[in-house]
Design a protein around this motif. Structure first.
Motif, PDB file in Angstrom:
ATOM      1  N   GLY A   4       0.723  -1.090   0.164  1.00 20.27           N
ATOM      2  CA  GLY A   4       0.157   0.039   0.052  1.00 20.27           C
ATOM      3  C   GLY A   4       0.856   1.257   0.025  1.00 20.27           C
ATOM      4  O   GLY A   4       1.892   1.314   0.822  1.00 20.27           O
ATOM      5  N   ILE A   5       0.568   2.252  -0.662  1.00 20.72           N
ATOM      6  CA  ILE A   5       1.379   3.500  -0.789  1.00 20.72           C
ATOM      7  C   ILE A   5       0.566   4.456  -0.728  1.00 20.72           C
ATOM      8  O   ILE A   5      -0.393   4.878  -1.272  1.00 20.72           O
ATOM      9  CB  ILE A   5       2.223   3.692  -2.455  1.00 20.72           C
ATOM     10  CG1 ILE A   5       3.155   2.408  -2.485  1.00 20.72           C
ATOM     11  CG2 ILE A   5       2.704   4.915  -2.333  1.00 20.72           C
ATOM     12  CD1 ILE A   5       3.936   2.523  -3.660  1.00 20.72           C
ATOM     13  N   VAL A   6       0.864   5.489   0.344  1.00 22.30           N
ATOM     14  CA  VAL A   6       0.108   6.649   0.657  1.00 22.30           C
ATOM     15  C   VAL A   6       1.113   7.842  -0.035  1.00 22.30           C
ATOM     16  O   VAL A   6       2.271   7.839   0.564  1.00 22.30           O
ATOM     17  CB  VAL A   6      -0.191   6.710   2.023  1.00 22.30           C
ATOM     18  CG1 VAL A   6      -0.884   8.076   2.394  1.00 22.30           C
ATOM     19  CG2 VAL A   6      -1.019   5.546   2.512  1.00 22.30           C
ATOM     20  N   CYS A   7       0.440   8.746  -0.355  1.00 20.52           N
ATOM     21  CA  CYS A   7       1.469  10.006  -1.000  1.00 20.52           C
ATOM     22  C   CYS A   7       0.427  11.132  -1.127  1.00 20.52           C
ATOM     23  O   CYS A   7      -0.626  11.176  -1.193  1.00 20.52           O
ATOM     24  CB  CYS A   7       2.396   9.784  -1.965  1.00 20.52           C
ATOM     25  SG  CYS A   7       1.254   9.305  -3.509  1.00 20.52           S
ATOM     26  N   ARG A  75      -9.533   4.613   5.543  1.00 21.37           N
ATOM     27  CA  ARG A  75      -9.506   4.145   4.196  1.00 21.37           C
ATOM     28  C   ARG A  75      -8.409   3.031   4.110  1.00 21.37           C
ATOM     29  O   ARG A  75      -8.676   1.897   3.657  1.00 21.37           O
ATOM     30  CB  ARG A  75      -9.309   5.040   3.334  1.00 21.37           C
ATOM     31  CG  ARG A  75      -9.507   4.516   1.768  1.00 21.37           C
ATOM     32  CD  ARG A  75     -11.164   4.401   1.270  1.00 21.37           C
ATOM     33  NE  ARG A  75     -11.153   4.169  -0.037  1.00 21.37           N
ATOM     34  CZ  ARG A  75     -11.667   3.231  -0.583  1.00 21.37           C
ATOM     35  NH1 ARG A  75     -12.071   1.970   0.411  1.00 21.37           N
ATOM     36  NH2 ARG A  75     -11.606   2.901  -1.855  1.00 21.37           N
ATOM     37  N   LEU A  76      -7.489   3.228   5.268  1.00 25.34           N
ATOM     38  CA  LEU A  76      -6.173   2.406   5.050  1.00 25.34           C
ATOM     39  C   LEU A  76      -6.679   1.157   5.570  1.00 25.34           C
ATOM     40  O   LEU A  76      -6.449   0.068   5.399  1.00 25.34           O
ATOM     41  CB  LEU A  76      -5.125   2.953   5.855  1.00 25.34           C
ATOM     42  CG  LEU A  76      -4.256   3.952   5.099  1.00 25.34           C
ATOM     43  CD1 LEU A  76      -3.374   4.559   5.968  1.00 25.34           C
ATOM     44  CD2 LEU A  76      -3.720   3.312   3.871  1.00 25.34           C
ATOM     45  N   VAL A  77      -7.637   1.331   6.829  1.00 25.50           N
ATOM     46  CA  VAL A  77      -7.979   0.039   7.513  1.00 25.50           C
ATOM     47  C   VAL A  77      -8.742  -0.909   6.534  1.00 25.50           C
ATOM     48  O   VAL A  77      -8.493  -2.033   6.379  1.00 25.50           O
ATOM     49  CB  VAL A  77      -8.967   0.580   8.573  1.00 25.50           C
ATOM     50  CG1 VAL A  77      -9.681  -0.913   9.117  1.00 25.50           C
ATOM     51  CG2 VAL A  77      -8.271   1.129   9.695  1.00 25.50           C
ATOM     52  N   ASP A  78      -9.617  -0.390   5.949  1.00 26.37           N
ATOM     53  CA  ASP A  78     -10.478  -1.193   4.982  1.00 26.37           C
ATOM     54  C   ASP A  78      -9.723  -1.701   3.824  1.00 26.37           C
ATOM     55  O   ASP A  78      -9.970  -2.985   3.305  1.00 26.37           O
ATOM     56  CB  ASP A  78     -11.474   0.145   4.273  1.00 26.37           C
ATOM     57  CG  ASP A  78     -12.313  -0.379   3.083  1.00 26.37           C
ATOM     58  OD1 ASP A  78     -13.307  -1.125   3.409  1.00 26.37           O
ATOM     59  OD2 ASP A  78     -12.092   0.008   1.906  1.00 26.37           O
TER      60      ASP A  78
END
Ligand code: GMT
Length: 375
Positions: A4-7, A75-78
């Motif tokens: 998973g990438i968050v940016c 959203r990350l949890v999901d």
């Protein structure tokens, strides 16, 4: 791996690095899930291994400040639960590292453990993160990350200097995809910009104050007084109107083109002779690396991580922040002699090759494997 990438999905350096990294990981067969509030600017292709999950922040009259960090954590949890991700990699500490920490705690209540890697990019440490408005949260979430990387040695030192960090910070430098950033045959474009064979200077940035974009115009005015030349200003932001006004005040506006935000930056760099980066602070200077990969030498300030990228007297020159005279003098030195310019161009390309994507990508893969194994 399922990553998973968050940016930030913008043209900013951290978003560009995160997106290019995600695309390259997908090419290597990993499944990559971007979790962000917009389609990342450079996520412009279809790949069976690339996924995009939008974070939507619902508006409510009570909220003066819609809580993006909470929406992101939810959203990350999901996404982690339903896509069964192995690792989360967040780029830019604020608010991504703390949102990931929160998601991780919530996921634990479902019996799911996931490691978080945080990559520090610069202003999240040097400007914004160091502001006491955010400092305790930034420090906490860096310490709670399972892996921490910084894009230069200088940024690593700054992080230890500004915060009380117990974690090992690994330097994984930014990288360049030379299959995209390389000299392109764009002679017709060069002719249109510089019909008399004038030298072309270029600057690309988001025109935030930290970029000292007005110094670019000041340096150019001095070069232009001595050498027939043109300046291309690529990007948009806060300081652009001041730069336009300054170009008029200094009487060089006819030789300066403001091109706004551009996707095909490599085509503009391909017709350029010299890149100017007089920033007040720069943790790495990705835009300068993109220029070097297109055979463009660099005159920059000597701040932050720039000395790790721009080699004095080899790929260009470095002068103190604000030393407009010094930078102009060095720019003229490079541009006034064809053989010298050609040598600097070769050197720039040669040095850019050391930052090739294929050299850097395995370092991130090792990092993921390590944090997964240590969980
Ligand atoms: O420089 C910017 O304004 C954008 C910023 C960002 O966070 O997106 O760039 C930072 O990260 C880039 C990618 O790692 C670095 O190349 C830039 O040097 C760094 N900017 C600063 O430190 C000012």
């Amino acid at each position: 791996m399922k990553i998973g990438i968050v940016c930030y999905p913008t043209f900013g350096g951290s978003g560009v690095v995160a997106t290019e990294l995600g695309k390259a990981l997908a090419d290597r067969g990993h499944q990559v899930h971007f979790v962000t509030y917009n389609q990342p600017a450079r996520l412009d292709l279809f790949s069976e291994n690339l996924f995009y999950h939008e974070v939507t922040v619902s508006k409510y009259p009570l909220f003066d400040f819609p809580p993006y960090e909470l929406a992101l954590a939810s959203r990350l949890v999901d996404v982690v639960r339903f896509e069964k991700l192995d690792v989360l990699h967040v780029h830019y500490a604020i608010p991504h590292a703390s949102a990931a920490f929160m998601a991780k705690q919530i996921l634990a209540t479902y019996g799911i453990s996931i490691p978080v890697v945080t990559t520090l990019h610069g202003t999240d440490i040097t400007l914004v993160g160091n502001d006491r408005t955010y400092k305790p949260v930034v420090e906490f979430s860096i310490n709670k990350s399972d892996g921490v990387t910084a894009v230069s040695e200088h940024l690593k030192k700054d992080t230890y200097r500004f915060f009380d960090i117990q974690k090992d910070i690994r330097v994984i430098t930014n990288f360049i995809d030379m299959s995209r950033f390389s000299l392109k045959p764009k002679d017709h474009f060069k002719k249109a910009i510089a019909p008399e064979g004038e030298k072309i200077l270029v600057h690309t940035s988001n025109f935030r104050r930290v970029k000292h974009a007005q110094d670019v115009v000041r340096i150019f005015a001095k070069v232009n007084a001595v050498l027939p030349s043109k300046l291309l200003m690529v990007g948009d932001g806060q300081d652009r109107p001041e730069c336009e006004q300054l170009a008029r005040d200094l009487g060089v506006s006819e030789n300066v083109r403001f091109l706004g935000k551009q996707d095909a930056v490599e085509e503009i760099l391909s017709v350029s002779d010299l890149f100017l980066m007089p920033s007040q602070s720069e943790s790495f200077g990705l835009a300068a690396l993109e220029a070097m990969a297109c055979k463009v030498p660099v005159v920059s300030s000597n701040t932050g991580g720039l000395p790790e990228l721009n080699v004095e007297g080899v790929t260009g020159f470095l002068r103190d922040v604000g030393d407009v005279d010094g930078m102009a003098e060095r720019a003229i030195y490079i541009l006034e002699d064809e053989a010298r310019l050609a040598q600097f161009k070769e050197n720039a390309l040669e040095h850019a090759r050391t930052f090739e994507l294929s050299n850097i990508l395995p370092q991130y893969e090792n990092m993921y494997q390590q944090v997964i194994a240590n969980l």
